[in-house]
Design an enzyme around this catalytic site. Structure first.
Site, short mmCIF file in Angstrom:
data_model
loop_
_atom_site.label_atom_id
_atom_site.label_comp_id
_atom_site.label_asym_id
_atom_site.label_seq_id
_atom_site.Cartn_x
_atom_site.Cartn_y
_atom_site.Cartn_z
N ARG A 18 0.90 -1.14 0.04
CA ARG A 18 0.03 0.12 -0.08
C ARG A 18 1.05 1.30 0.01
NH1 ARG A 18 -3.54 -0.68 5.03
NH2 ARG A 18 -1.77 -1.39 5.76
N ASN A 36 -6.44 -2.70 2.18
CA ASN A 36 -6.29 -4.15 2.14
C ASN A 36 -7.79 -4.65 1.91
OD1 ASN A 36 -3.54 -4.40 2.18
ND2 ASN A 36 -3.47 -4.64 4.39
#
Length: 91
Positions: A18, A36
């Protein structure tokens, strides 16, 4: 302005994926978010010019870190129902 919804499967959680996407999206002046998902995949919402979106897609597909491994990437163009002002990581 285009909006993409990208689902990335593989070894993409717990490896800084990320943050990697955030850094690259921010550098390319793309807007949206990355988060996520409960099944172990990562979802990316991206808004920007088609040219910039395609550049980030190349990064999504590229194995740029030994611990990251995007094995399957599903990309869809979606309606731009929301306009994002920046790019963020959703925790």
């Amino acid at each position: 302005m285009e909006t993409y919804k990208i689902i990335v499967k593989g070894r993409v959680q717990g490896v800084g994926y990320r943050a990697h996407i955030y850094q690259n999206a921010s550098q390319k002046d793309l807007h949206g978010n990355v988060r996520n998902l409960s099944d172990g995949s990562v979802q990316i919402i991206l808004q920007g010019t088609e040219e910039d979106l395609k550049k980030l897609l190349q990064i999504v597909h590229k194995k740029s870190h030994p611990f990251m491994n995007a094995q399957h990437v599903d990309t869809k163009t979606i309606p731009s129902v929301k306009e994002y002002n920046d790019f963020s990581i959703i925790y």
